[in-house]
Design an enzyme around this catalytic site. Structure first.
Site, mmCIF file in Angstrom:
data_model
loop_
_atom_site.group_PDB
_atom_site.id
_atom_site.type_symbol
_atom_site.label_atom_id
_atom_site.label_comp_id
_atom_site.label_asym_id
_atom_site.label_seq_id
_atom_site.Cartn_x
_atom_site.Cartn_y
_atom_site.Cartn_z
ATOM 1 N NE ARG A 10 8.209 -28.354 -48.283
ATOM 2 C CZ ARG A 10 9.156 -29.253 -48.012
ATOM 3 N NH1 ARG A 10 9.082 -29.994 -46.930
ATOM 4 N NH2 ARG A 10 10.178 -29.411 -48.834
ATOM 5 C CG HIS A 52 11.033 -30.248 -53.342
ATOM 6 N ND1 HIS A 52 11.556 -28.985 -53.209
ATOM 7 C CD2 HIS A 52 11.306 -30.884 -52.181
ATOM 8 C CE1 HIS A 52 12.111 -28.878 -52.012
ATOM 9 N NE2 HIS A 52 11.980 -30.020 -51.381
ATOM 10 C CE LYS A 110 -7.285 -23.780 -43.884
ATOM 11 N NZ LYS A 110 -6.599 -23.232 -42.738
ATOM 12 N NE ARG A 120 16.334 -32.745 -45.075
ATOM 13 C CZ ARG A 120 16.738 -33.783 -44.361
ATOM 14 N NH1 ARG A 120 17.934 -34.236 -44.503
ATOM 15 N NH2 ARG A 120 15.918 -34.364 -43.509
ATOM 16 C CB THR A 121 13.146 -27.491 -47.675
ATOM 17 O OG1 THR A 121 13.349 -28.842 -48.085
ATOM 18 C CG2 THR A 121 12.901 -26.642 -48.893
HETATM 19 C C1 NCD Z 1 11.365 -33.927 -49.482
HETATM 20 C C2 NCD Z 1 10.028 -33.253 -49.519
HETATM 21 O O1 NCD Z 1 9.598 -32.645 -48.542
HETATM 22 O O2 NCD Z 1 9.401 -33.358 -50.553
HETATM 23 N N1 NCD Z 1 12.166 -33.539 -48.408
HETATM 24 C C3 NCD Z 1 12.820 -32.385 -48.374
HETATM 25 O O3 NCD Z 1 12.602 -31.503 -49.174
HETATM 26 N N2 NCD Z 1 13.754 -32.256 -47.423
HETATM 27 C C4 NCD Z 1 11.288 -35.369 -49.571
HETATM 28 C C5 NCD Z 1 10.476 -36.093 -48.550
HETATM 29 O O4 NCD Z 1 9.807 -35.499 -47.714
HETATM 30 O O5 NCD Z 1 10.501 -37.319 -48.606
#
Ligand code: NCD
Length: 320
Positions: A118, A146, A96, A68-69
């Site tokens: 990320r 986030h 790392k 999604r992100t």
């Molecule tokens: C979140 C994340 O990765 O921190 N999800 C996301 O951004 N789609 C929340 C989660 O993984 O629970």
């Protein structure tokens, strides 16, 4: 019109990185909101593209799984007419640091304007930002922050209620492992909402009270008082077994079940950052029900990320 300009206070955005929400002022957060408003309009057009970032290049650098992100950032960038490159590498390593900086420098050497990062280590985005000249946007660093998720959650609440100040927002579940919880805390408290964290003591230590929020270990104690319930995913990959007795027990005490939902305020708004563990932290009926904002969050994520990418890039050209 160029989005983000002509804003009432004449406020000028100057950050070329977005690393977290802890350092942002209420004014800066509001500026992202109003900029997102103008980009949201773009998403309703039949031609969903504006030339704001034409000629710019964004690289998605994901050292952790994400659909999604990453997709949301890619789509946001392409709606701004930027070019997008994906650099994904799964890593299980701990130290790392050097490799990460090397990677970022190599990426930058290819003429990149924005690195979206990320990484499983808290502070990774900040570290990279100190070693490159391009913009860095944190897409999740360990359990730290986030920021775009916090902003899109805020945007969705603001859109639903027409305001944020004075609302009671419960953030529920696996708080200690959650960067989403932390970014939500900063965004919501700065904008005047009352934040109530709910979870078992093992996943929600009292020390969170120092962030200016309420810490509650009994969901039923607050369920009828809150305007928004943001259910977090139980992050099985981060939880230590000692923190978590059993899935059944978690659902019994902290799951958003139909029984609990029936005791909520009539117009309660239900949120979840995804991906959901259906039947564990939230029942499917509620997740897919009329009071769920879960897919609206995903839709709004696009406008909010367009705003963030636009703003950090604008700040970059001011500095340069
Ligand atoms: C979140 C994340 O990765 O921190 N999800 C996301 O951004 N789609 C929340 C989660 O993984 O629970």
């Amino acid at each position: 019109m160029s989005p983000g300009h002509g804003h009432k206070s004449g406020f000028k955005w100057t950050r070329k990185h977005l690393l977290g929400l802890q350092d942002l002022s209420a004014e800066e957060i509001e500026h992202v909101m109003t900029t997102a408003d103008s980009f949201k309009e773009v998403s309703t057009r039949s031609v969903k593209k504006v030339p704001a970032l034409r000629g710019r290049v964004l690289v998605n650098t994901f050292f952790e799984d994400s659909t999604r992100t990453r997709t949301s950032f890619s789509l946001a960038a392409s709606r701004l007419s930027a070019d997008v490159i994906d650099f994904s590498e799964k890593t299980s390593s701990t130290s790392k640091g050097e490799t990460l900086i090397d990677t970022a420098r190599n990426i930058e050497a290819m003429g990149i304007d924005i690195i979206v990062l990320r990484h499983p280590a808290a502070g990774a985005a900040e570290t990279v930002s100190r070693h490159v000249n391009c913009s860095v946007v944190n897409a999740g660093d360990g359990a730290h922050e986030h920021p775009t998720q916090g902003l899109l959650d805020l945007y969705t609440i603001r859109e639903r209620f027409g305001k944020v100040a004075g609302l009671k927002v419960a953030v529920v579940g696996d708080i200690v492992n959650s960067r989403v919880a932390r970014s939500n805390i900063w965004a919501l408290t700065k904008m005047g909402a009352e934040v109530i964290l709910v979870g078992p003591p093992t996943l929600l230590p009292r020390t969170f009270e120092r962030f200016g929020v309420r810490v509650v270990h009994d969901f039923d104690q607050v369920i009828g008082q809150v305007d928004v319930i943001n259910m977090l995913r139980v992050q099985f990959e981060r939880i230590k077994s000692s923190q978590f007795p059993s899935v059944r027990e978690f659902t019994r005490f902290f799951g958003l079940t139909s029984d609990r939902f029936n005791r909520c305020k009539k117009d309660v708004f239900i949120m979840h950052p995804g991906p959901m563990n259906r039947g564990i932290e939230i029942s499917s009926k509620i997740a897919d029900g009329p009071q769920s904002g879960i897919l609206t969050q995903v839709t709004n994520g696009l406008a909010v990320r367009m705003a963030v990418l636009y703003l950090v890039t604008q700040a970059q050209s001011q500095v340069a």
